[in-house]
Write a protein that holds these residues in place. Structure first.
Motif, PDB file in Angstrom:
ATOM      1  N   MET A 328       0.811  -1.218   0.000  1.00 40.72           N
ATOM      2  CA  MET A 328       0.000   0.000   0.000  1.00 40.72           C
ATOM      3  C   MET A 328       0.843   1.267   0.000  1.00 40.72           C
ATOM      4  O   MET A 328       0.414   2.325  -0.487  1.00 40.72           O
ATOM      5  N   SER A 329       2.066   1.181   0.513  1.00 40.14           N
ATOM      6  CA  SER A 329       2.882   2.386   0.649  1.00 40.14           C
ATOM      7  C   SER A 329       3.188   3.044  -0.691  1.00 40.14           C
ATOM      8  O   SER A 329       3.296   4.269  -0.770  1.00 40.14           O
ATOM      9  N   PRO A 331       1.378   3.279  -3.860  1.00 36.10           N
ATOM     10  CA  PRO A 331       0.379   4.207  -4.401  1.00 36.10           C
ATOM     11  C   PRO A 331       0.057   5.350  -3.454  1.00 36.10           C
ATOM     12  O   PRO A 331      -0.182   6.484  -3.903  1.00 36.10           O
ATOM     13  N   VAL A 332       0.065   5.102  -2.140  1.00 34.97           N
ATOM     14  CA  VAL A 332      -0.257   6.162  -1.188  1.00 34.97           C
ATOM     15  C   VAL A 332       0.816   7.238  -1.209  1.00 34.97           C
ATOM     16  O   VAL A 332       0.516   8.458  -1.256  1.00 34.97           O
ATOM     17  N   LEU A 333       2.078   6.855  -1.178  1.00 30.61           N
ATOM     18  CA  LEU A 333       3.154   7.854  -1.195  1.00 30.61           C
ATOM     19  C   LEU A 333       3.184   8.618  -2.516  1.00 30.61           C
ATOM     20  O   LEU A 333       3.450   9.829  -2.529  1.00 30.61           O
ATOM     21  N   LEU A 334       2.924   7.937  -3.617  1.00 25.11           N
ATOM     22  CA  LEU A 334       2.882   8.644  -4.903  1.00 25.11           C
ATOM     23  C   LEU A 334       1.741   9.655  -4.940  1.00 25.11           C
ATOM     24  O   LEU A 334       1.831  10.672  -5.636  1.00 25.11           O
ATOM     25  N   LEU A 335       0.685   9.407  -4.170  1.00 25.79           N
ATOM     26  CA  LEU A 335      -0.433  10.346  -4.116  1.00 25.79           C
ATOM     27  C   LEU A 335      -0.172  11.515  -3.173  1.00 25.79           C
ATOM     28  O   LEU A 335      -0.456  12.677  -3.513  1.00 25.79           O
ATOM     29  N   VAL A 336       0.365  11.225  -1.978  1.00 29.64           N
ATOM     30  CA  VAL A 336       0.433  12.278  -0.947  1.00 29.64           C
ATOM     31  C   VAL A 336       1.838  12.794  -0.696  1.00 29.64           C
ATOM     32  O   VAL A 336       1.996  13.909  -0.170  1.00 29.64           O
ATOM     33  N   ALA A 337       2.867  12.036  -1.031  1.00 24.22           N
ATOM     34  CA  ALA A 337       4.248  12.484  -0.780  1.00 24.22           C
ATOM     35  C   ALA A 337       5.159  11.940  -1.878  1.00 24.22           C
ATOM     36  O   ALA A 337       6.004  11.073  -1.631  1.00 24.22           O
ATOM     37  N   PRO A 338       5.016  12.433  -3.098  1.00 23.90           N
ATOM     38  CA  PRO A 338       5.759  11.865  -4.231  1.00 23.90           C
ATOM     39  C   PRO A 338       7.272  11.864  -4.049  1.00 23.90           C
ATOM     40  O   PRO A 338       7.960  10.993  -4.587  1.00 23.90           O
ATOM     41  N   GLN A 339       7.806  12.829  -3.295  1.00 31.59           N
ATOM     42  CA  GLN A 339       9.252  12.888  -3.133  1.00 31.59           C
ATOM     43  C   GLN A 339       9.798  11.682  -2.346  1.00 31.59           C
ATOM     44  O   GLN A 339      10.998  11.419  -2.368  1.00 31.59           O
ATOM     45  N   ALA A 340       8.920  10.982  -1.649  1.00 31.35           N
ATOM     46  CA  ALA A 340       9.331   9.773  -0.917  1.00 31.35           C
ATOM     47  C   ALA A 340       9.087   8.524  -1.749  1.00 31.35           C
ATOM     48  O   ALA A 340       8.947   7.422  -1.212  1.00 31.35           O
ATOM     49  N   TRP A 341       9.054   8.677  -3.056  1.00 34.53           N
ATOM     50  CA  TRP A 341       8.755   7.576  -3.966  1.00 34.53           C
ATOM     51  C   TRP A 341       9.648   6.365  -3.727  1.00 34.53           C
ATOM     52  O   TRP A 341       9.199   5.223  -3.836  1.00 34.53           O
ATOM     53  N   THR A 406      -3.932  10.424 -10.605  1.00 39.79           N
ATOM     54  CA  THR A 406      -4.568  10.335  -9.296  1.00 39.79           C
ATOM     55  C   THR A 406      -5.616   9.219  -9.254  1.00 39.79           C
ATOM     56  O   THR A 406      -5.620   8.376  -8.339  1.00 39.79           O
ATOM     57  N   ALA A 407      -6.498   9.197 -10.232  1.00 36.06           N
ATOM     58  CA  ALA A 407      -7.548   8.172 -10.239  1.00 36.06           C
ATOM     59  C   ALA A 407      -6.955   6.775 -10.411  1.00 36.06           C
ATOM     60  O   ALA A 407      -7.391   5.814  -9.762  1.00 36.06           O
ATOM     61  N   SER A 408      -5.948   6.646 -11.273  1.00 36.28           N
ATOM     62  CA  SER A 408      -5.325   5.339 -11.491  1.00 36.28           C
ATOM     63  C   SER A 408      -4.657   4.830 -10.218  1.00 36.28           C
ATOM     64  O   SER A 408      -4.763   3.645  -9.868  1.00 36.28           O
ATOM     65  N   LEU A 409      -3.967   5.713  -9.501  1.00 41.40           N
ATOM     66  CA  LEU A 409      -3.342   5.317  -8.240  1.00 41.40           C
ATOM     67  C   LEU A 409      -4.401   4.970  -7.197  1.00 41.40           C
ATOM     68  O   LEU A 409      -4.201   4.071  -6.376  1.00 41.40           O
ATOM     69  N   GLY A 410      -5.534   5.664  -7.239  1.00 35.61           N
ATOM     70  CA  GLY A 410      -6.635   5.327  -6.340  1.00 35.61           C
ATOM     71  C   GLY A 410      -7.169   3.928  -6.604  1.00 35.61           C
ATOM     72  O   GLY A 410      -7.520   3.198  -5.665  1.00 35.61           O
ATOM     73  N   VAL A 411      -7.213   3.535  -7.878  1.00 33.64           N
ATOM     74  CA  VAL A 411      -7.648   2.179  -8.219  1.00 33.64           C
ATOM     75  C   VAL A 411      -6.675   1.155  -7.652  1.00 33.64           C
ATOM     76  O   VAL A 411      -7.083   0.112  -7.116  1.00 33.64           O
ATOM     77  N   ILE A 412      -5.379   1.447  -7.739  1.00 36.84           N
ATOM     78  CA  ILE A 412      -4.387   0.515  -7.188  1.00 36.84           C
ATOM     79  C   ILE A 412      -4.541   0.400  -5.674  1.00 36.84           C
ATOM     80  O   ILE A 412      -4.427  -0.695  -5.099  1.00 36.84           O
TER      81      ILE A 412
END
Length: 432
Positions: A328-329, A331-341, A406-412
């Motif tokens: 889960m980390s 898609p969530v990080l790419l959504l809310v904290a991309p720099q921690a990719w 955003t929507a694609s990452l939400g699906v993941i």
């Protein structure tokens, strides 16, 4: 850990002869149905080591020929004059084969036995690898289809052998199987482009046929060892009671949902992660591709961590929950904290290798017979790979429609939640 790892269930122990040396296999020498026999007896140490080494060489061939295409896909398209749609077909045919051909592969494994099925699988992988490099669109498509069918057969046969002959070490052997597949993929991904630069893409792709040749040399005698071990052994399993069959069907459905989430997330991320990193972080194409590489490499570590966790007396449910959290980390990080990719890429990479191991370990441990394990594996792989084949296209279309990831990452995120819920139930007492 389950009781199977500590000597098996009472039914497993009763299936073995005196001293635990009774049949746990097909009862047909690998030449017929695996019937209703129960897994349980262990191979002798020396024979088991040789069989395991051969099995891991087989496993190298179950992903490596497919990932070899990606580094030279532009060269292939140029050399054959293929359109983007044609190139997309080359990459999607194998996963579609996994979904469509698994039921037939399971029936063939049951009829011929996993030993002979793996020989046929390796011959198909070798033939498909060579045919794919024939130099025309027709041979490229036909070779890829043959490759997909051969790998599908291997996907079904290997878990059957693990269930039957390595059940008490199912987690460790499944982890080694998963890690070997990912290691083979890494090798072909790294070295196909340099080989193509030196010898051309056709020779570069065809050259990986040496992996199938090596596996055949190792597996043919190992398979004969297994066939001789199980030859003439009477079927020791019984017809399952209705309640047992219901439980097994429930387990198959749960693990199919979990595997659908796993494969959908894996193929979607494998396809789109470089593009997501380029759009959300601003990487150029080369940097984005390099940044996505740990997602594949970390799977090797994840596959080995699962048996270590189970050996340390963590429950299957605990291990599955930790892995799903790691998954889960990303898609969530790419959504809310991309720099921690990079945190998400490494954790999710380890998780995708680990979850694969957990799912097939549960099949091996929870199935009351080899035949039940084969049928359960077929259901899980058919549904899971069907979803995995569709996921990249659907998420790409969603990105194109919305103009954002955003929507694609939400699906993941939703896929991982469904996977976690299914594994939570399957790995608990109700999943037994």
């Amino acid at each position: 850990m389950s009781s199977a790892d500590d000597g098996g269930t009472p039914a497993d122990r009763s299936a073995s002869g005196p001293g635990g040396s009774g049949s746990d296999g097909s009862g047909s020498g690998g030449s017929g149905s695996d019937g209703g026999t129960r897994p349980g007896a262990a191979l002798a140490a020396g024979a088991g080591g040789l069989v395991l080494a051969a099995l891991l060489l087989v496993s190298v061939n179950l992903r490596a020929p497919l990932t070899a295409l990606a580094p030279v896909v532009d060269d292939v398209a140029t050399g054959l004059g293929m359109t983007s749609a044609g190139v997309g077909l080359l990459t999607s045919i194998p996963v579609l084969s996994f979904a469509l051909c698994t039921p037939a592969a399971a029936a063939l494994v049951g009829r011929w036995g996993p030993e002979r099925a793996l020989v046929l699988a390796l011959v198909a992988v070798l033939g498909g690898t060579l045919l794919r490099s024939g130099g025309s669109v027709t041979t490229a498509l036909a070779g890829t289809a043959v490759l997909g069918v051969g790998i599908t057969l291997g996907n079904v046969a290997v878990p059957v052998i693990i269930t039957r002959d390595f059940r008490r070490r199912a987690a460790g052997v499944t982890g080694a199987y998963t890690a070997t597949m990912n290691a083979g993929s890494t090798v072909t991904t790294l070295f196909t482009a340099p080989l193509a630069a030196a010898f051309g893409w056709q020779w570069a792709l065809a050259g990986w046929g040496v992996l199938a040749v090596a596996a055949l040399v190792a597996w043919v005698p190992a398979g004969r060892t297994l066939a001789a071990r199980h030859a003439g052994a009477p079927p020791s399993g019984t017809t399952p009671q209705a309640a047992d069959a219901t439980v097994q069907r429930g387990l198959a459905v749960l693990l199919m949902v979990a595997f659908a989430g796993q494969t959908s997330g894996y193929y979607a991320m494998s396809t789109w992660l470089p593009s997501i990193l380029a759009d959300r972080i601003g990487f150029d194409a080369a940097a984005a591709g390099g940044a996505a590489a740990p997602f594949q490499l970390a799977a090797v570590a994840g596959a080995f961590l699962v048996p270590l966790g189970l050996r340390g007396r963590l429950s299957e449910r605990t291990v599955a929950t930790v892995l799903c959290t790691f998954w889960m980390s990303l898609p969530v990080l790419l959504l809310v904290a991309p720099q921690a990719w990079w945190v998400g890429v490494c954790l999710a990479g380890a998780a995708q290798g680990g979850v694969f191991t957990v799912i097939f370990t549960l099949i091996a441990r929870r199935s009351p017979s080899v035949a039940a394990a084969r049928r359960t594996s077929a259901v899980v792989q058919t549904g899971g790979y069907a979803c995995g084949a569709l996921a990249p296209t659907l998420l790409g279309a969603l990105h194109e429609a919305t103009g954002s990831w955003t929507a694609s990452l939400g699906v993941i995120v939703g896929l991982v939640v469904a996977m976690a819920a299914a594994l939570w139930v399957a790995a608990g007492d109700r999943g037994r």
